[in-house]
Motif scaffolding. Structure first.
Motif, PDB file in Angstrom:
ATOM      1  N   VAL A  93      45.020  42.413  41.731  1.00 41.66           N
ATOM      2  CA  VAL A  93      43.621  41.964  41.795  1.00 41.66           C
ATOM      3  C   VAL A  93      43.046  42.200  43.184  1.00 41.66           C
ATOM      4  O   VAL A  93      41.922  42.706  43.337  1.00 41.66           O
ATOM      5  CB  VAL A  93      43.525  40.472  41.411  1.00 41.66           C
ATOM      6  CG1 VAL A  93      42.127  39.934  41.704  1.00 41.66           C
ATOM      7  CG2 VAL A  93      43.864  40.277  39.937  1.00 41.66           C
ATOM      8  N   THR A 151      39.157  35.401  39.643  1.00 42.39           N
ATOM      9  CA  THR A 151      38.720  36.268  38.547  1.00 42.39           C
ATOM     10  C   THR A 151      37.984  35.474  37.469  1.00 42.39           C
ATOM     11  O   THR A 151      37.958  35.896  36.304  1.00 42.39           O
ATOM     12  CB  THR A 151      39.921  37.003  37.920  1.00 42.39           C
ATOM     13  OG1 THR A 151      40.879  36.034  37.452  1.00 42.39           O
ATOM     14  CG2 THR A 151      40.588  37.932  38.916  1.00 42.39           C
ATOM     15  N   GLY A 154      40.228  34.465  34.736  1.00 46.80           N
ATOM     16  CA  GLY A 154      40.827  35.634  34.099  1.00 46.80           C
ATOM     17  C   GLY A 154      39.862  36.455  33.280  1.00 46.80           C
ATOM     18  O   GLY A 154      40.264  37.435  32.645  1.00 46.80           O
ATOM     19  N   THR A 156      37.244  38.121  34.507  1.00 43.60           N
ATOM     20  CA  THR A 156      36.748  39.253  35.279  1.00 43.60           C
ATOM     21  C   THR A 156      37.893  40.168  35.662  1.00 43.60           C
ATOM     22  O   THR A 156      38.905  39.708  36.203  1.00 43.60           O
ATOM     23  CB  THR A 156      36.032  38.775  36.565  1.00 43.60           C
ATOM     24  OG1 THR A 156      34.954  37.914  36.201  1.00 43.60           O
ATOM     25  CG2 THR A 156      35.500  39.963  37.357  1.00 43.60           C
ATOM     26  N   THR A 157      37.738  41.446  35.376  1.00 45.15           N
ATOM     27  CA  THR A 157      38.748  42.433  35.739  1.00 45.15           C
ATOM     28  C   THR A 157      38.135  43.443  36.705  1.00 45.15           C
ATOM     29  O   THR A 157      37.361  44.307  36.289  1.00 45.15           O
ATOM     30  CB  THR A 157      39.279  43.177  34.492  1.00 45.15           C
ATOM     31  OG1 THR A 157      39.857  42.235  33.583  1.00 45.15           O
ATOM     32  CG2 THR A 157      40.325  44.208  34.893  1.00 45.15           C
ATOM     33  N   SER A 248      42.592  49.264  37.473  1.00 43.50           N
ATOM     34  CA  SER A 248      41.984  47.935  37.383  1.00 43.50           C
ATOM     35  C   SER A 248      42.979  46.871  37.817  1.00 43.50           C
ATOM     36  O   SER A 248      44.200  47.061  37.704  1.00 43.50           O
ATOM     37  CB  SER A 248      41.524  47.643  35.949  1.00 43.50           C
ATOM     38  OG  SER A 248      42.621  47.675  35.056  1.00 43.50           O
ATOM     39  N   VAL A 250      44.123  43.801  36.577  1.00 44.29           N
ATOM     40  CA  VAL A 250      44.185  42.903  35.417  1.00 44.29           C
ATOM     41  C   VAL A 250      44.826  41.587  35.838  1.00 44.29           C
ATOM     42  O   VAL A 250      45.963  41.568  36.326  1.00 44.29           O
ATOM     43  CB  VAL A 250      44.992  43.540  34.275  1.00 44.29           C
ATOM     44  CG1 VAL A 250      45.022  42.613  33.060  1.00 44.29           C
ATOM     45  CG2 VAL A 250      44.410  44.898  33.906  1.00 44.29           C
ATOM     46  N   PRO A 251      44.136  40.462  35.681  1.00 40.71           N
ATOM     47  CA  PRO A 251      44.648  39.183  36.194  1.00 40.71           C
ATOM     48  C   PRO A 251      45.794  38.578  35.387  1.00 40.71           C
ATOM     49  O   PRO A 251      46.477  37.674  35.871  1.00 40.71           O
ATOM     50  CB  PRO A 251      43.419  38.266  36.145  1.00 40.71           C
ATOM     51  CG  PRO A 251      42.549  38.839  35.087  1.00 40.71           C
ATOM     52  CD  PRO A 251      42.763  40.333  35.138  1.00 40.71           C
TER      53      PRO A 251
END
Length: 331
Positions: A93, A151, A154, A156-157, A248, A250-251
């Protein structure tokens, strides 16, 4: 005296032979099992032994390998690091967010944060006298909470648009992706550090006996701190590389990664009690888990839960064997 001298020689020879056999099993058990599984898979699935499939196994295993390198050093000291999965996610992230300032920032920011997390956890273990399991379990929860906080729970990516960073994750050299190259380079550096340096000998000594290491004048607390910093660095680096590969941050990635890393290290012959470990064995353990996952995907009709069952079975067998061999060495 003379009546018992004849039995001393054979008994000593038998003990030495048993110790050599134990050493061979601990050092080469994982590579032998890996070779057997690969041979069986190659004959069972025509597409398994293709260049495309093998390079895919290496790529998917490279991220776990980088994490497992740091984990090996931690376990050799007799510790454990349960936070690596969360640090892996945080590293990805942060790399994605920092990529707006260029690829250098995208790699440096996660490494700095990972090192800080390692310092905090290592200090609590080394100077605070706290149990590594409790400290890193708290780290797992806290760092995962940080990931979710930055994020929006989680949802938001963050995406990566920097072409250089994406090239590091998706490009390669001679058909081998950069994450694989980086993982192998770190493996070689780790092997040299663990087996050919005073630092590595200190790590092994601390895992063997902290009291004896203290009497020898080794900086036990500093050694413990260093391995947790290393674990934080490798986990955050692996997360950044994974983000570069997927473009990306990813969280939700990295859940259960700590268990896979510990499994790979232990399957590779590193003792959970510390004092003995092999990064070559760790590589074999990582590849064994990767091959198992690939074989399950080749079958197609099996679910991912089967991989967990097989991996857990391998780990249980290895721990049992380690326990038996340790008892044999004490006889």
């Amino acid at each position: 005296m003379t009546a018992i001298e004849p039995s001393a020689g054979p008994a000593s020879s038998s003990q030495l032979a048993r110790e050599r056999a134990v050493g061979v099993v601990q050092s080469f058990g994982a590579p032998i099992v890996l070779a057997i599984v690969v041979i069986v898979a190659a004959f069972s699935f025509p597409t398994f032994f293709t260049v495309t499939n093998l390079t895919n196994i290496l790529l998917q295993s490279s991220f776990l390998l980088i994490v497992a390198i740091g984990m090996t050093f931690v376990i050799v000291t007799g510790g454990i690091d349960l936070s690596v999965g969360s640090v892996f996610a945080l590293g990805g992230v942060l790399a994605a967010y920092a990529s707006q300032w260029g690829w250098v920032a995208a790699l440096v920011v996660p490494l700095v944060v990972g090192a800080v997390i390692g310092v905090i956890q290592g200090a609590l273990v080394a100077w605070g006298g706290m149990a590594p399991f409790i400290v890193t379990l708290a780290g797992l929860l806290a760092v995962r909470g940080i990931v979710l906080a930055i994020t929006n729970g989680g949802s938001t990516t963050p995406l990566i648009t920097d072409p250089v960073l994406k090239g590091i994750g998706q490009g390669g050299f001679a058909s081998i992706e950069w994450p694989v190259v980086i993982g192998l380079v770190l493996l070689v550096v780790g092997i040299v550090l663990l087996t050919r340096s005073r630092t590595g000998q200190g790590v092994i000594a601390v895992g063997g006996s902290e009291n004896a290491s203290t009497l020898m004048g080794l900086p036990v607390a500093r050694v413990k701190l260093s391995v947790y910093v290393l674990s934080g660095l490798t986990a955050s680096l692996a997360g950044a590389l994974n983000a570069a590969y997927t473009s990306s941050g990813v969280p939700v990635v990295g859940v259960g990664l700590e268990l896979s890393a510990i499994s790979a290290v232990v399957i590779g012959g590193t003792l959970l009690t510390g004092g003995k470990g092999s990064l070559v064995g760790t590589l074999a353990g990582v590849l064994l888990l990767g091959v198992i996952q690939n074989v399950i995907n080749q079958v197609g009709s099996l679910t991912s839960s089967v991989q967990s069952i097989v991996s857990g079975g391998f780990l249980a067998v290895v721990v049992i064997i380690q326990t038996v061999l340790s008892r044999q060495q004490r006889l």
